[in-house]
Design a protein around this motif. Structure first.
Motif, mmCIF file in Angstrom:
data_model
loop_
_atom_site.group_PDB
_atom_site.id
_atom_site.type_symbol
_atom_site.label_atom_id
_atom_site.label_comp_id
_atom_site.label_asym_id
_atom_site.label_seq_id
_atom_site.Cartn_x
_atom_site.Cartn_y
_atom_site.Cartn_z
ATOM 1 N N VAL A 1 0.833 -1.208 0.000
ATOM 2 C CA VAL A 1 0.000 0.000 0.000
ATOM 3 C C VAL A 1 0.867 1.257 0.000
ATOM 4 O O VAL A 1 0.593 2.222 -0.733
ATOM 5 C CB VAL A 1 -0.963 -0.007 1.201
ATOM 6 C CG1 VAL A 1 -1.697 1.337 1.316
ATOM 7 C CG2 VAL A 1 -1.976 -1.146 1.075
ATOM 8 N N LEU B 1 -6.868 4.049 -6.446
ATOM 9 C CA LEU B 1 -8.027 3.199 -6.158
ATOM 10 C C LEU B 1 -7.588 1.803 -5.723
ATOM 11 O O LEU B 1 -8.117 1.234 -4.757
ATOM 12 C CB LEU B 1 -8.921 3.114 -7.400
ATOM 13 C CG LEU B 1 -10.137 2.183 -7.294
ATOM 14 C CD1 LEU B 1 -11.072 2.646 -6.186
ATOM 15 C CD2 LEU B 1 -10.870 2.125 -8.635
ATOM 16 N N LEU C 1 0.947 4.143 -2.973
ATOM 17 C CA LEU C 1 0.661 5.554 -2.718
ATOM 18 C C LEU C 1 1.813 6.442 -3.182
ATOM 19 O O LEU C 1 1.601 7.520 -3.755
ATOM 20 C CB LEU C 1 0.377 5.768 -1.236
ATOM 21 C CG LEU C 1 -0.930 5.141 -0.716
ATOM 22 C CD1 LEU C 1 -1.056 5.333 0.784
ATOM 23 C CD2 LEU C 1 -2.142 5.745 -1.437
ATOM 24 N N VAL D 1 -6.359 1.678 -2.109
ATOM 25 C CA VAL D 1 -7.450 1.642 -1.132
ATOM 26 C C VAL D 1 -8.044 0.239 -1.040
ATOM 27 O O VAL D 1 -8.251 -0.305 0.057
ATOM 28 C CB VAL D 1 -8.543 2.663 -1.507
ATOM 29 C CG1 VAL D 1 -9.762 2.509 -0.597
ATOM 30 C CG2 VAL D 1 -7.997 4.080 -1.413
ATOM 31 N N HIS E 1 -5.657 -2.187 0.625
ATOM 32 C CA HIS E 1 -5.598 -1.915 2.062
ATOM 33 C C HIS E 1 -6.754 -2.590 2.785
ATOM 34 O O HIS E 1 -6.589 -3.109 3.902
ATOM 35 C CB HIS E 1 -5.643 -0.401 2.296
ATOM 36 C CG HIS E 1 -5.714 -0.024 3.741
ATOM 37 N ND1 HIS E 1 -4.630 -0.103 4.589
ATOM 38 C CD2 HIS E 1 -6.760 0.417 4.509
ATOM 39 C CE1 HIS E 1 -4.988 0.279 5.800
ATOM 40 N NE2 HIS E 1 -6.275 0.600 5.776
ATOM 41 N N LEU E 2 -7.913 -2.622 2.159
ATOM 42 C CA LEU E 2 -9.085 -3.231 2.770
ATOM 43 C C LEU E 2 -9.089 -4.752 2.663
ATOM 44 O O LEU E 2 -9.631 -5.442 3.529
ATOM 45 C CB LEU E 2 -10.356 -2.679 2.111
ATOM 46 C CG LEU E 2 -10.626 -1.180 2.286
ATOM 47 C CD1 LEU E 2 -11.813 -0.767 1.434
ATOM 48 C CD2 LEU E 2 -10.862 -0.844 3.751
#
Length: 435
Positions: free
Chosen positions: A96, A192, A100, A195, A198-199
């Motif tokens: 992640v 996107l 980023l 995110v 990460h989840l």
């Protein structure tokens, strides 16, 4: 798909003691493949855009060529310095964080007002794009041993599609909205994915963390090459097959843009759609490896790789011959590539990131060698000489396999797709590496 992914990764994260990991869902594997393809595509976006970028920023041809070089240099540095971190830190956080930072680098490329800033941002983009290899190693570590080859194959298919379609996508988007929009669109998609990953990704890896410090971690990659003959052989095979792969793809636009074809850039870029058939080989090769057929798969694929240069030699007189050659070459390269990654990860699952990163350094060397040699040779000797060069790389790879095939475990033995861990390796941990 998100619900499916979350359920699958909760199962994968349920075992964090190094024991068997429940099967990944197809949604999770697809997410890994999409993320890999998106990340690696950034390395190749510039290739069809060089003329436009150079004109926009008033860059000399030599400086424009530096965009591709710096991206590849950044990627190579990342393989050495960033990918090994996957063996000592939480891979979810590492992935992640890299994504980023990659978003920032892509935005910098898209908004660069000068050539200097563009070159610096391009190098940073290449450095961070190695998140692809961290994702491959993570997917392999989450897969149960008896399905690892299939999982690596499916994830690698995303890499193949990302590489081959990147040029086509870049050309189409640039035609619609300019070259900067290519990188802005990629930045949005990458954000996107950061995110979603990460989840979705498990919060901890499937293996206990190592106590190696960063300097020891980097040195241990060299130690792994010294100890593991299979790693050395497979790395050399990777170098040779990607030298052959790059020999074709770095130079094929040259005869196609000349008479009698005189194809447009868009038409030449569409050839990547044909090459994407190689993604099928990635999946099939992984499954064959899980059945204990790595040795046979490698031999057959290398024979096809050598044979592919016969129809490719007739490119100037037949586009159909080119299509046949491209399909054979891409099928062969991806079959060997997936088999290589599956076998070397099985050597030391606790060092998966270092193994994959070290192997991919040889991939980069082979790609650079093929590109430089092919374009230089075409300028002085033509397409026939390029095909001879590609066939030479391919035949050397087949000869290497023939001389070392006894090093690949036979069907049904550990290390060739069998679930067991090869004797003498299971007990090697970080303490053993430091000795």
């Amino acid at each position: 798909m998100l619900v499916d992914c979350e359920a699958g990764t909760r199962q994968a994260a349920a075992r964090d003691d190094g024991g068997p990991v429940p099967a990944l869902t197809r949604g999770v594997i697809t997410l890994f493949a999409v993320a890999c393809g998106t990340a690696v595509a950034n390395v190749y976006f510039a290739q069809p855009l060089l003329a436009t970028i150079g004109h926009d920023l008033a860059m000399s041809p030599a400086l424009v060529g530096g965009l591709v070089t710096l991206t590849q240099v950044g990627y190579g540095v990342g393989l050495l310095l960033l990918v090994p971190l996957g063996d000592v830190v939480d891979r979810r956080r590492l992935i992640v964080a890299q994504l980023l930072l990659l978003v920032v680098a892509l935005a910098a490329v898209a908004l660069a007002p000068t050539a200097t800033l563009l070159l610096a941002a391009t190098a940073a983009m290449g450095l961070l794009a190695v998140v692809t290899q961290t994702l491959v190693a993570f997917a392999a570590s989450l897969a149960p041993p008896d399905r690892r080859g299939g999982v690596v194959g499916l994830v690698t298919s995303g890499v193949v599609i990302g590489i081959l379609l990147s040029r086509t996508a870049a050309g189409l988007v640039a035609d619609l909205a300019g070259w900067r929009s290519v990188y802005l669109a990629s930045a949005g998609l990458t954000a996107l994915l950061a995110v979603v990953l990460h989840l979705v990704l498990p919060r901890r890896g499937t293996l206990p963390p190592t106590s190696l410090r960063y300097g020891q971690l980097l040195r241990s990659t060299v130690t792994l090459f010294a100890r593991e003959r299979v790693l050395r052989v497979r790395a050399l095979l990777g170098l040779l097959i990607f030298a052959a792969f790059s020999t074709l793809w770095s130079s094929v636009a040259l005869p196609l843009s000349d008479p009698p074809f005189s194809l447009s850039h868009t038409a030449i870029g569409a050839l990547g759609l044909v090459g994407a058939v190689g993604a099928l080989a990635a999946t099939a090769a992984g499954r064959l490896n899980d059945r204990g057929l790595a040795r046979r798969t490698t031999g057959i694929a290398l024979a096809l790789l050598a044979a592919s240069w016969l129809p490719l030699a007739f490119t100037r007189s037949s586009l159909w011959a080119l299509v046949v050659g491209v399909v054979l070459l891409d099928l062969a390269v991806q079959a060997v590539h997936v088999t290589n990654q599956t076998l070397i990860h099985a050597l030391r699952p606790d060092a998966g990131s270092r193994l994959i990163g070290g192997y991919m350094v040889f991939y980069s060397i082979g790609s650079a060698t093929g590109a430089i040699a092919a374009t230089s040779l075409y300028a002085v000797a033509g397409w026939g000489a390029v095909c001879t060069l590609g066939a030479t790389f391919s035949c050397l790879a087949f000869a290497l396999w023939a001389l070392t095939r006894s090093d690949t475990p036979a069907p049904g033995t550990p290390g060739d797709g069998a679930p067991a861990v090869r004797g003498g390796l299971a007990g090697r941990g970080p303490a053993a590496e430091r000795r």
